[in-house]
Design a protein around this motif. Structure first.
Motif, PDB file in Angstrom:
ATOM      1  N   LYS A   1       1.827 -25.012  -2.013  1.00 35.64           N
ATOM      2  CA  LYS A   1       3.069 -24.976  -2.810  1.00 35.64           C
ATOM      3  C   LYS A   1       2.559 -23.975  -3.966  1.00 35.64           C
ATOM      4  N   PRO A   2       3.044 -22.634  -4.414  1.00 37.32           N
ATOM      5  CA  PRO A   2       2.649 -21.896  -5.256  1.00 37.32           C
ATOM      6  C   PRO A   2       2.582 -22.698  -6.618  1.00 37.32           C
ATOM      7  N   ILE A   3       1.463 -22.323  -7.394  1.00 37.82           N
ATOM      8  CA  ILE A   3       1.568 -23.090  -8.797  1.00 37.82           C
ATOM      9  C   ILE A   3       2.376 -22.181  -9.808  1.00 37.82           C
ATOM     10  N   GLN A   4       3.277 -22.958 -10.391  1.00 37.24           N
ATOM     11  CA  GLN A   4       4.095 -22.222 -11.290  1.00 37.24           C
ATOM     12  C   GLN A   4       3.252 -21.709 -12.733  1.00 37.24           C
ATOM     13  N   LEU A   5       3.411 -20.415 -12.765  1.00 35.78           N
ATOM     14  CA  LEU A   5       2.627 -19.896 -14.059  1.00 35.78           C
ATOM     15  C   LEU A   5       3.240 -20.084 -15.164  1.00 35.78           C
ATOM     16  N   PRO A   6       2.705 -20.350 -16.350  1.00 31.80           N
ATOM     17  CA  PRO A   6       3.349 -20.605 -17.720  1.00 31.80           C
ATOM     18  C   PRO A   6       4.203 -19.572 -17.991  1.00 31.80           C
ATOM     19  N   ALA A   7       5.381 -19.911 -18.511  1.00 31.87           N
ATOM     20  CA  ALA A   7       6.471 -18.693 -19.141  1.00 31.87           C
ATOM     21  C   ALA A   7       5.724 -17.881 -20.042  1.00 31.87           C
ATOM     22  N   GLU A   8       6.309 -16.704 -20.119  1.00 33.92           N
ATOM     23  CA  GLU A   8       5.906 -15.825 -21.040  1.00 33.92           C
ATOM     24  C   GLU A   8       6.660 -15.598 -22.403  1.00 33.92           C
ATOM     25  N   TRP A   9       6.197 -15.000 -23.412  1.00 36.32           N
ATOM     26  CA  TRP A   9       7.085 -15.058 -24.548  1.00 36.32           C
ATOM     27  C   TRP A   9       8.678 -14.383 -24.184  1.00 36.32           C
ATOM     28  N   ARG A  10       8.402 -13.273 -23.317  1.00 32.19           N
ATOM     29  CA  ARG A  10       9.509 -12.524 -22.842  1.00 32.19           C
ATOM     30  C   ARG A  10      10.584 -13.629 -22.303  1.00 32.19           C
ATOM     31  N   ASP A  11      10.375 -14.629 -21.594  1.00 33.56           N
ATOM     32  CA  ASP A  11      11.095 -15.491 -21.038  1.00 33.56           C
ATOM     33  C   ASP A  11      11.625 -16.565 -21.974  1.00 33.56           C
ATOM     34  N   PHE A  12      10.849 -16.746 -23.236  1.00 32.06           N
ATOM     35  CA  PHE A  12      11.539 -17.505 -24.159  1.00 32.06           C
ATOM     36  C   PHE A  12      12.489 -16.561 -24.981  1.00 32.06           C
TER      37      PHE A  12
ATOM     38  N   ALA B   1      21.358 -24.799 -16.076  1.00 34.32           N
ATOM     39  CA  ALA B   1      20.470 -24.023 -15.283  1.00 34.32           C
ATOM     40  C   ALA B   1      21.022 -23.817 -13.939  1.00 34.32           C
ATOM     41  N   ASP B   2      21.463 -25.284 -13.383  1.00 35.06           N
ATOM     42  CA  ASP B   2      21.977 -25.068 -12.077  1.00 35.06           C
ATOM     43  C   ASP B   2      23.116 -24.138 -11.893  1.00 35.06           C
ATOM     44  N   ILE B   3      23.958 -24.041 -12.731  1.00 32.56           N
ATOM     45  CA  ILE B   3      25.124 -23.199 -12.654  1.00 32.56           C
ATOM     46  C   ILE B   3      24.773 -21.851 -12.530  1.00 32.56           C
TER      47      ILE B   3
ATOM     48  N   THR C   1      24.002 -14.249 -13.450  1.00 34.07           N
ATOM     49  CA  THR C   1      23.047 -15.166 -14.385  1.00 34.07           C
ATOM     50  C   THR C   1      21.737 -15.577 -13.555  1.00 34.07           C
ATOM     51  N   ALA C   2      21.438 -15.368 -12.296  1.00 32.88           N
ATOM     52  CA  ALA C   2      20.864 -16.007 -11.338  1.00 32.88           C
ATOM     53  C   ALA C   2      19.239 -15.582 -11.768  1.00 32.88           C
ATOM     54  N   ASN C   3      19.077 -14.354 -12.346  1.00 31.29           N
ATOM     55  CA  ASN C   3      17.904 -14.083 -12.586  1.00 31.29           C
ATOM     56  C   ASN C   3      17.207 -14.406 -14.302  1.00 31.29           C
ATOM     57  N   ARG C   4      18.059 -15.257 -14.615  1.00 32.03           N
ATOM     58  CA  ARG C   4      17.565 -15.880 -15.973  1.00 32.03           C
ATOM     59  C   ARG C   4      16.123 -16.774 -15.772  1.00 32.03           C
ATOM     60  N   PRO C   5      15.540 -16.885 -16.856  1.00 34.45           N
ATOM     61  CA  PRO C   5      14.162 -17.681 -16.712  1.00 34.45           C
ATOM     62  C   PRO C   5      14.351 -19.098 -15.968  1.00 34.45           C
ATOM     63  N   LEU C   6      15.217 -19.996 -16.231  1.00 29.76           N
ATOM     64  CA  LEU C   6      15.371 -21.274 -15.627  1.00 29.76           C
ATOM     65  C   LEU C   6      15.933 -21.262 -14.125  1.00 29.76           C
ATOM     66  N   PRO C   7      16.787 -20.519 -13.776  1.00 28.52           N
ATOM     67  CA  PRO C   7      16.988 -20.409 -12.277  1.00 28.52           C
ATOM     68  C   PRO C   7      16.029 -20.024 -11.212  1.00 28.52           C
ATOM     69  N   THR C   8      15.132 -18.643 -11.969  1.00 24.36           N
ATOM     70  CA  THR C   8      14.320 -18.256 -11.096  1.00 24.36           C
ATOM     71  C   THR C   8      12.955 -19.273 -11.081  1.00 24.36           C
ATOM     72  N   GLY C   9      12.985 -20.222 -11.864  1.00 22.05           N
ATOM     73  CA  GLY C   9      11.794 -21.078 -11.932  1.00 22.05           C
ATOM     74  C   GLY C   9      10.555 -20.666 -12.910  1.00 22.05           C
ATOM     75  N   ARG C  10      10.910 -19.493 -13.775  1.00 22.23           N
ATOM     76  CA  ARG C  10       9.839 -18.885 -14.584  1.00 22.23           C
ATOM     77  C   ARG C  10       9.485 -19.905 -15.890  1.00 22.23           C
ATOM     78  N   MET C  11      10.351 -20.961 -15.798  1.00 16.04           N
ATOM     79  CA  MET C  11      10.179 -21.863 -16.884  1.00 16.04           C
ATOM     80  C   MET C  11      10.816 -23.421 -16.503  1.00 16.04           C
TER      81      MET C  11
END
Length: 305
Positions: free
Chosen positions: A5-16, A71-73, A80-90
């Protein structure tokens, strides 16, 4: 062979930063700033900057908490699918904590540095958006935008109260203008992205009441917006510069809503009248509040009555 399973990288400041909905925040900051600049009296520039910063933080915090809850919606909608939470970036927990931090800090700083009435209104705006609109209204009623529109109508009132320390008819009218502007603005968007809302079960007006009803209501709100937008001039709160601009802009808004109201249901890719109305609605609010400030500056310099 077992796949790691790929390791989730920490979110970047751009995501916040993306979680704060910077495009929406631009309009929030602008109307808040216009309310501050148009208010009678003066405020220390440092305190004025602090007030606008707090409005931005409060709006950003609200947006973050909105996306944490939805996030699920968001993951089920193309828009909105490319936002940080749906994509798993955060992680959702990180978004929640960030939103709470921004929201609480904005209210406390506003109260301590500016005044507590402005802080209370800011807190009300945050609760209104996160709890009343996002959690309660949006998933339950097609009137979500109508009632929930109050959340985005607070910034000019907050800016005004930051200067004056009290609530009078003028900031209430500024609130009302945005409140009445929100339904036709958002429903114009909802008409050409209604499939997104259908896919995630959100009861937006076009999906529940149908496109014909939504189009007629856009026209009704656009008609009501004409006298509401001009009301600050009618009561003597502004000069003719604002009044003429308000009438001209509102009549243009109304003119663009007419083809939307009487148009038959069409392919989302060909909804040019709806897209024109949505685009103009953003320009409308920027121009209307800019006219408010210009009117105030000219009156202050004695160039207009």
């Amino acid at each position: 062979m077992t796949q790691t399973k790929p390791i989730q990288l920490p979110a970047e400041w751009r995501d916040f930063f993306a979680l704060t909905k910077p495009r929406v925040m631009t309009l929030v900051i602008f109307t808040g700033l216009c309310g501050l600049l148009a208010a009678p009296g003066n405020i220390n520039p440092v305190l004025g900057f602090t007030a606008i910063l707090c409005i931005a933080m409060g709006a950003g915090g609200s947006a973050v908490l909105n996306q944490w809850w939805e996030a699920d919606i968001d993951g089920g909608m193309k828009r909105t699918a490319n936002r940080p939470l749906p994509t798993g970036r955060m992680r959702r927990e990180d978004a929640r904590d960030f939103g709470i931090l921004l929201s609480v800090a904005s209210v406390l700083i506003m109260g301590v540095a500016v005044n507590w009435l402005a802080a209370v209104i800011l807190a009300a705006a945050i609760v209104y958006y996160v709890v009343i609109y996002t959690i309660w209204l949006k998933p339950r009623t097609p009137q979500n935008i109508v009632i929930g529109g109050g959340a985005g109508a607070f910034p000019p009132m907050i800016g005004w109260v930051a200067v004056t320390g009290d609530i009078t008819l003028m900031p209430v009218l500024l609130f009302t203008i945005i409140f009445m502007w929100t339904p036709p603005h958002f429903w114009a968007l909802a008409l050409f992205v209604k499939t997104d809302y259908e896919n995630v079960g959100i009861p937006m007006m076009p999906n529940v009441r149908g496109e014909t009803s939504t189009r007629r209501q856009i026209l009704v709100y656009s008609i009501i917006l004409v006298p509401i937008a001009a009301a600050p001039w009618f009561i003597g709160g502004t000069g003719a510069v604002y009044g003429i601009a308000a009438l001209a802009l509102s009549l243009a808004f109304l003119a663009l809503s007419v083809p939307v109201a009487f148009r038959q249901t069409g392919d989302a890719d060909k909804m040019r009248p709806e897209k024109r109305l949505f685009a103009f609605s953003i320009v409308y609010l920027f121009a209307l509040f800019a006219a408010l400030v210009v009117d105030r500056v000219l009156a202050y310099q004695g160039l207009v009555a």
